[in-house]
Write a protein that holds these residues in place. Structure first.
Motif, mmCIF file in Angstrom:
data_model
loop_
_atom_site.group_PDB
_atom_site.id
_atom_site.type_symbol
_atom_site.label_atom_id
_atom_site.label_comp_id
_atom_site.label_asym_id
_atom_site.label_seq_id
_atom_site.Cartn_x
_atom_site.Cartn_y
_atom_site.Cartn_z
ATOM 1 N N PHE A 72 0.817 -1.210 0.000
ATOM 2 C CA PHE A 72 0.000 0.000 0.000
ATOM 3 C C PHE A 72 0.856 1.268 0.000
ATOM 4 O O PHE A 72 0.343 2.359 -0.220
ATOM 5 N N GLY A 73 2.153 1.124 0.231
ATOM 6 C CA GLY A 73 3.032 2.286 0.207
ATOM 7 C C GLY A 73 3.216 2.867 -1.170
ATOM 8 O O GLY A 73 3.702 3.988 -1.301
ATOM 9 N N THR A 74 2.851 2.121 -2.223
ATOM 10 C CA THR A 74 3.033 2.580 -3.613
ATOM 11 C C THR A 74 4.433 3.153 -3.834
ATOM 12 O O THR A 74 4.613 4.147 -4.528
ATOM 13 N N GLY A 75 5.405 2.521 -3.212
ATOM 14 C CA GLY A 75 6.792 2.931 -3.351
ATOM 15 C C GLY A 75 7.284 3.828 -2.237
ATOM 16 O O GLY A 75 8.491 3.994 -2.048
ATOM 17 N N GLY A 76 6.380 4.453 -1.472
ATOM 18 C CA GLY A 76 6.757 5.404 -0.441
ATOM 19 C C GLY A 76 6.417 4.925 0.959
ATOM 20 O O GLY A 76 6.126 3.762 1.189
ATOM 21 N N GLY A 77 6.439 5.864 1.885
ATOM 22 C CA GLY A 77 6.150 5.543 3.278
ATOM 23 C C GLY A 77 7.333 4.974 4.027
ATOM 24 O O GLY A 77 7.264 4.756 5.231
ATOM 25 N N GLU B 141 -0.669 7.456 7.135
ATOM 26 C CA GLU B 141 -0.769 6.696 5.887
ATOM 27 C C GLU B 141 -0.506 5.226 6.203
ATOM 28 O O GLU B 141 0.349 4.898 7.022
ATOM 29 N N ILE B 142 -1.265 4.343 5.564
ATOM 30 C CA ILE B 142 -1.091 2.918 5.797
ATOM 31 C C ILE B 142 0.125 2.387 5.058
ATOM 32 O O ILE B 142 0.598 1.286 5.319
ATOM 33 N N GLY B 143 0.677 3.181 4.140
ATOM 34 C CA GLY B 143 1.755 2.709 3.293
ATOM 35 C C GLY B 143 3.118 2.697 3.946
ATOM 36 O O GLY B 143 3.484 3.610 4.698
ATOM 37 N N GLY B 144 3.892 1.640 3.673
ATOM 38 C CA GLY B 144 5.279 1.553 4.088
ATOM 39 C C GLY B 144 5.458 1.521 5.597
ATOM 40 O O GLY B 144 4.574 1.103 6.344
ATOM 41 N N SER B 145 6.618 1.994 6.050
ATOM 42 C CA SER B 145 6.916 1.959 7.485
ATOM 43 C C SER B 145 5.938 2.814 8.281
ATOM 44 O O SER B 145 5.718 2.558 9.473
ATOM 45 N N ASN B 146 5.325 3.827 7.648
ATOM 46 C CA ASN B 146 4.344 4.648 8.352
ATOM 47 C C ASN B 146 3.062 3.886 8.664
ATOM 48 O O ASN B 146 2.242 4.346 9.460
ATOM 49 N N GLY B 147 2.851 2.738 8.019
ATOM 50 C CA GLY B 147 1.734 1.877 8.377
ATOM 51 C C GLY B 147 2.097 0.848 9.427
ATOM 52 O O GLY B 147 1.218 0.211 10.011
ATOM 53 N N VAL B 148 3.400 0.690 9.674
ATOM 54 C CA VAL B 148 3.892 -0.327 10.604
ATOM 55 C C VAL B 148 4.309 0.285 11.939
ATOM 56 O O VAL B 148 3.921 -0.184 13.017
ATOM 57 N N SER B 149 5.102 1.351 11.884
ATOM 58 C CA SER B 149 5.674 1.931 13.102
ATOM 59 C C SER B 149 4.649 2.348 14.150
ATOM 60 O O SER B 149 4.910 2.205 15.358
ATOM 61 N N PRO B 150 3.455 2.880 13.769
ATOM 62 C CA PRO B 150 2.491 3.273 14.806
ATOM 63 C C PRO B 150 2.091 2.138 15.745
ATOM 64 O O PRO B 150 1.704 2.406 16.898
#
Length: 348
Positions: A11-16, A94-103
C-alpha cells in the motif's frame, strides 16, 4: 506483524519508507510492552481522542537515520499539552510503508490503542494529501520531533502552510523526523478517515505469504491489474527538499517482451507511461513488486536489473471527489493531464 508489514509495503506505492527496520523494531517493542488493541471507528466514545503519527521526510534518509525511542513519547506528551486532553489512540497518517507499521510499536510503547483506519488508504508525499483535509476538517496543531530531541509545535492557517513549514523543519533536521497532527474524535473521525485499512493491509499480507503465486494472489485480493513484468533498465533518483524524486524504466520480459514502461516518482509511484500514453496516475495506486516473491520494492530500494511486476488498482472513492482530485490528482503533482479512473483505462 509479518503480514501487516508485507501489506503496508504494498500500500506504500513505493513510499512511506522501507518496512524491514520498522518491522524489526515493532516486533521487539511488542515483546517488551505487550500487544495493541485495534479499535474500530464505530467503537470510538466521547472519551476517545485520536492523533495521527508518522515519519516525515525522504525515505532514502530513513534507511540510515533511525528514529529514537523517545520521539514518540515526546510527541504524545506535547500533543496532549496542546490538545488539553489525554490521547487514547494513534492512527497511521498513511497505511503505506513503514508509516503503516511503526504506529503499532509506538502505541505499544505508549500504552494506547490503534484506530483501524488511516488518512490516505496508501502513501502520499505531502501534508495536504490527507483525508480529513478532503473532508474539510481543520488541523488545529501539529508537533514535530527530530532524533536529537528538538520539538516544534506548529499552528498554521491551513495544510499548505503546514507542508511548507514542516518540510523546512525536516530539511533542518537532516531529512527525516516524526510528526503528530489532526486530533480526531468520535464526532469528527467518521467520514474523515479511510476505515479498515490496517485490517486490509494484514489481509493483503496474508494473501501474499500464503500463496505459491504471490503476485497473482495480491492482484486478486486488491482487484489489481499486472501492468507489466520485466526488469528495471534505468533508475534516475535524487533526494531534494525532503523528497525522493525521479523515474524508473522497466523493460518487459517473457510475454511482455518489446514493451517499455516509465514510472514517475515523488517518494511514491505517481504516473505510469507506455508509448506516450498514461496508463495509471495518482490518486490510483501503483506498486512495483518483486516478480518472484511479490514483495513490494520501495522507491529508495529500486536497483538496475531487478526483476519486477507492476501492480495498479483503484483508490478509495474519497480521492475521486472534486476536492480529493484537487489535493492529490495529477495536477497536484504538476502533471498537465486529466485524471481517468484506472478501471476505465484498463477496460479500453
Amino acid at each position: 506483524m509479518a503480514a501487516l508489514a508485507v501489506g503496508a509495503a504494498i500500500f506504500g506505492t513505493g513510499g512511506g519508507g522501507a518496512v524491514y527496520a520498522a518491522e524489526r523494531i515493532v516486533e521487539r517493542t511488542l515483546r517488551e510492552h505487550g500487544p495493541v488493541e485495534l479499535l474500530q471507528v464505530e467503537d470510538l466514545t466521547e472519551d476517545d481522542a485520536v492523533i495521527m503519527m508518522s515519519g516525515i521526510g525522504a525515505p532514502t534518509v530513513g534507511i540510515e537515520m533511525l528514529s529514537s525511542s523517545a520521539q514518540a513519547e515526546t510527541l504524545l506528551r506535547e500533543a496532549e499539552i496542546v490538545a488539553g486532553r489525554k490521547i487514547t489512540a494513534l492512527m497511521p497518517a498513511e497505511i503505506g510503508g513503514s508509516n503503516g507499521v511503526s504506529p503499532i510499536g509506538w502505541a505499544s510503547r505508549l500504552g494506547v490503542k490503534i484506530l483501524d483506519a488511516d488518512g490516505m488508504g496508501r502513501a502520499f508525499p505531502e501534508a495536504t494529501m490527507i483525508s480529513p483535509n478532503v473532508a474539510g476538517i481543520p488541523c488545529d496543531f501539529s508537533v514535530q520531533c527530530d532524533v536529537v530531541g528538538n520539538v516544534i509545535v506548529k499552528k498554521t492557517i491551513d495544510l499548505k502552510w503546514l507542508e511548507r513549514h514542516a518540510r523546512a523543519s525536516v530539511v533542518a533536521a537532516g531529512g527525516i523526523c516524526l510528526g503528530a497532527h489532526y486530533l480526531l474524535t468520535s464526532e469528527t473521525a467518521p467520514g474523515a478517515v479511510i476505515e479498515g485499512t490496517v485490517s486490509q493491509a494484514i489481509r493483503t499480507g496474508h494473501a501474499l505469504l500464503s500463496s505459491s503465486e504471490p503476485v497473482s494472489a495480491v492482484a486478486e485480493e486488491l482487484k489489481a491489474a499486472v501492468l507489466i513484468t520485466g526488469k528495471i533498465s534505468d533508475v534516475a533518483r535524487r533526494t531534494e527538499g525532503g523528497f525522493v524524486r525521479g523515474s524508473v524504466t522497466i523493460t518487459g520480459t517473457g510475454t511482455d517482451r518489446g514493451r517499455l514502461q516509465r514510472i514517475e516518482l515523488q517518494n511514491e509511484n505517481l504516473v505510469v507511461l507506455e508509448d506516450g500514453e498514461v496508463l495509471v496516475s495518482v490518486p490510483d495506486l501503483v506498486t512495483i513488486v518483486d516478480a518472484e516473491t511479490g514483495h513490494a520494492i520501495s522507491t529508495e530500494m529500486l536497483r538496475y536489473g531487478q526483476r519486477v511486476s507492476v501492480l495498479a488498482w483503484a483508490c478509495d472513492p474519497l480521492w475521486r471527489t472534486e476536492r480529493g482530485l484537487e489535493l492529490a490528482g495529477p495536477g497536484a503533482f504538476g502533471y498537465d493531464l486529466p485524471y481517468i479512473p484506472f478501471e476505465r483505462k484498463s477496460a479500453r
